[in-house]
Write a protein that holds these residues in place. Structure first.
Motif, PDB file in Angstrom:
ATOM      1  N   VAL A  78      15.348  22.033   6.135  1.00 23.86           N
ATOM      2  CA  VAL A  78      14.351  22.070   7.199  1.00 23.86           C
ATOM      3  C   VAL A  78      13.059  22.664   6.652  1.00 23.86           C
ATOM      4  CG1 VAL A  78      13.812  23.043   9.470  1.00 23.86           C
ATOM      5  CG2 VAL A  78      16.148  22.327   8.950  1.00 23.86           C
ATOM      6  N   LEU A  79      11.943  22.061   7.042  1.00 25.93           N
ATOM      7  CA  LEU A  79      10.624  22.573   6.689  1.00 25.93           C
ATOM      8  C   LEU A  79      10.028  23.244   7.916  1.00 25.93           C
ATOM      9  CD1 LEU A  79       8.079  22.773   4.858  1.00 25.93           C
ATOM     10  CD2 LEU A  79       7.408  20.542   5.795  1.00 25.93           C
ATOM     11  N   LEU A  80       9.649  24.514   7.782  1.00 28.34           N
ATOM     12  CA  LEU A  80       8.917  25.217   8.829  1.00 28.34           C
ATOM     13  C   LEU A  80       7.448  25.242   8.440  1.00 28.34           C
ATOM     14  CD1 LEU A  80      11.108  28.392   9.525  1.00 28.34           C
ATOM     15  CD2 LEU A  80      11.170  26.176  10.688  1.00 28.34           C
ATOM     16  N   GLY A 111      -0.605  28.856   8.484  1.00 28.59           N
ATOM     17  CA  GLY A 111      -0.871  27.765   7.548  1.00 28.59           C
ATOM     18  C   GLY A 111       0.197  27.622   6.481  1.00 28.59           C
ATOM     19  N   GLY A 112       1.199  28.489   6.519  1.00 28.84           N
ATOM     20  CA  GLY A 112       2.237  28.488   5.493  1.00 28.84           C
ATOM     21  C   GLY A 112       3.365  27.516   5.774  1.00 28.84           C
ATOM     22  N   LYS A 113       4.104  27.204   4.711  1.00 29.77           N
ATOM     23  CA  LYS A 113       5.275  26.327   4.782  1.00 29.77           C
ATOM     24  C   LYS A 113       6.451  27.065   4.169  1.00 29.77           C
ATOM     25  CE  LYS A 113       2.890  23.262   2.493  1.00 29.77           C
ATOM     26  NZ  LYS A 113       2.479  22.092   1.722  1.00 29.77           N
ATOM     27  N   LEU A 114       7.635  26.814   4.696  1.00 26.80           N
ATOM     28  CA  LEU A 114       8.846  27.428   4.171  1.00 26.80           C
ATOM     29  C   LEU A 114       9.988  26.438   4.318  1.00 26.80           C
ATOM     30  CD1 LEU A 114      10.083  30.725   3.824  1.00 26.80           C
ATOM     31  CD2 LEU A 114      11.348  29.655   5.662  1.00 26.80           C
ATOM     32  N   VAL A 115      10.730  26.224   3.247  1.00 27.30           N
ATOM     33  CA  VAL A 115      11.909  25.356   3.301  1.00 27.30           C
ATOM     34  C   VAL A 115      13.138  26.238   3.403  1.00 27.30           C
ATOM     35  CG1 VAL A 115      13.303  23.642   2.081  1.00 27.30           C
ATOM     36  CG2 VAL A 115      10.818  23.516   1.979  1.00 27.30           C
ATOM     37  N   LYS A 145      20.187  19.402  -2.751  1.00 26.44           N
ATOM     38  CA  LYS A 145      20.742  20.744  -2.859  1.00 26.44           C
ATOM     39  C   LYS A 145      20.137  21.657  -1.794  1.00 26.44           C
ATOM     40  CE  LYS A 145      17.543  22.657  -6.208  1.00 26.44           C
ATOM     41  NZ  LYS A 145      17.403  23.446  -7.394  1.00 26.44           N
ATOM     42  N   SER A 146      20.946  22.614  -1.328  1.00 28.68           N
ATOM     43  CA  SER A 146      20.491  23.551  -0.312  1.00 28.68           C
ATOM     44  C   SER A 146      19.652  24.642  -0.950  1.00 28.68           C
ATOM     45  CB  SER A 146      21.690  24.177   0.403  1.00 28.68           C
ATOM     46  OG  SER A 146      22.366  23.205   1.145  1.00 28.68           O
ATOM     47  N   VAL A 147      18.495  24.874  -0.378  1.00 28.20           N
ATOM     48  CA  VAL A 147      17.613  25.932  -0.860  1.00 28.20           C
ATOM     49  C   VAL A 147      17.070  26.706   0.328  1.00 28.20           C
ATOM     50  CG1 VAL A 147      16.904  24.687  -2.945  1.00 28.20           C
ATOM     51  CG2 VAL A 147      15.575  24.444  -0.862  1.00 28.20           C
ATOM     52  N   GLY A 148      16.562  27.882   0.051  1.00 34.15           N
ATOM     53  CA  GLY A 148      15.895  28.668   1.072  1.00 34.15           C
ATOM     54  C   GLY A 148      16.848  29.410   1.983  1.00 34.15           C
ATOM     55  N   PRO A 149      16.259  30.159   2.913  1.00 33.47           N
ATOM     56  CA  PRO A 149      17.067  30.981   3.811  1.00 33.47           C
ATOM     57  C   PRO A 149      17.839  30.148   4.828  1.00 33.47           C
ATOM     58  CG  PRO A 149      14.769  31.044   4.469  1.00 33.47           C
ATOM     59  CD  PRO A 149      14.827  30.287   3.166  1.00 33.47           C
ATOM     60  N   ASP A 150      18.883  30.752   5.363  1.00 30.55           N
ATOM     61  CA  ASP A 150      19.653  30.146   6.446  1.00 30.55           C
ATOM     62  C   ASP A 150      18.859  30.366   7.728  1.00 30.55           C
ATOM     63  OD1 ASP A 150      21.414  29.318   8.376  1.00 30.55           O
ATOM     64  OD2 ASP A 150      23.046  30.652   7.767  1.00 30.55           O
ATOM     65  N   LEU A 151      18.200  29.322   8.201  1.00 30.15           N
ATOM     66  CA  LEU A 151      17.315  29.450   9.356  1.00 30.15           C
ATOM     67  C   LEU A 151      18.068  29.693  10.656  1.00 30.15           C
ATOM     68  CD1 LEU A 151      14.722  26.713   8.398  1.00 30.15           C
ATOM     69  CD2 LEU A 151      14.552  29.191   8.073  1.00 30.15           C
ATOM     70  N   ALA A 152      19.356  29.401  10.679  1.00 36.18           N
ATOM     71  CA  ALA A 152      20.159  29.700  11.864  1.00 36.18           C
ATOM     72  C   ALA A 152      20.234  31.210  12.094  1.00 36.18           C
ATOM     73  CB  ALA A 152      21.557  29.110  11.724  1.00 36.18           C
ATOM     74  N   GLN A 153      20.022  31.985  11.035  1.00 38.14           N
ATOM     75  CA  GLN A 153      20.010  33.441  11.135  1.00 38.14           C
ATOM     76  C   GLN A 153      18.640  33.961  11.570  1.00 38.14           C
ATOM     77  OE1 GLN A 153      22.848  35.279  10.666  1.00 38.14           O
ATOM     78  NE2 GLN A 153      23.775  33.251  10.519  1.00 38.14           N
ATOM     79  N   GLY A 154      17.628  33.093  11.527  1.00 36.75           N
ATOM     80  CA  GLY A 154      16.270  33.487  11.893  1.00 36.75           C
ATOM     81  C   GLY A 154      15.530  34.091  10.712  1.00 36.75           C
ATOM     82  N   ILE A 155      14.218  34.121  10.825  1.00 37.62           N
ATOM     83  CA  ILE A 155      13.369  34.773   9.827  1.00 37.62           C
ATOM     84  C   ILE A 155      12.315  35.572  10.580  1.00 37.62           C
ATOM     85  CG2 ILE A 155      13.680  32.976   8.065  1.00 37.62           C
ATOM     86  CD1 ILE A 155      10.752  32.087   8.774  1.00 37.62           C
ATOM     87  N   ALA A 156      11.733  36.529   9.909  1.00 38.26           N
ATOM     88  CA  ALA A 156      10.633  37.291  10.506  1.00 38.26           C
ATOM     89  C   ALA A 156       9.379  36.421  10.506  1.00 38.26           C
ATOM     90  CB  ALA A 156      10.390  38.567   9.708  1.00 38.26           C
TER      91      ALA A 156
END
Length: 82
Positions: free
Chosen positions: A37-39, A25-29, A7-18
């Motif tokens: 995608v894991l950042l 040291g953080g992780k974001l899906v 299932k799709s979770v988290g922000p749409d990274l194609a739109q970018g994030i701040a």
């Protein structure tokens, strides 16, 4: 083993994030198209890899980040973030 992690979770990274949304040291899906995608932020660098282990489909966001690698929480395979 990989079932249930599609299932799709988290922000749409194609739109970018701040950058402030991802502490050092953080992780974001997030998602990019149909892909999860894991950042991972290491200092001033941000790395992007598949959010799931290529072996068993384990959630890499639950894995341990060691230097510039992330380890699968299910079987400890090591993935290079670079």
């Amino acid at each position: 083993m990989a079932e249930g992690h599609t299932k799709s979770v988290g922000p749409d990274l194609a739109q970018g994030i701040a950058l402030s949304d991802l502490p050092d040291g953080g992780k974001l899906v997030g998602r990019c198209g149909d892909d999860q995608v894991l950042l991972v932020r290491c200092g001033t660098e941000v790395f992007a890899v598949s959010a799931t282990c290529t072996h068993y489909g384990g959630p890499l966001a639950d894995g341990l980040v060691v230097e510039d690698t992330v380890r699968c929480p299910w079987h400890h395979a090591c993935f290079d973030l670079r």
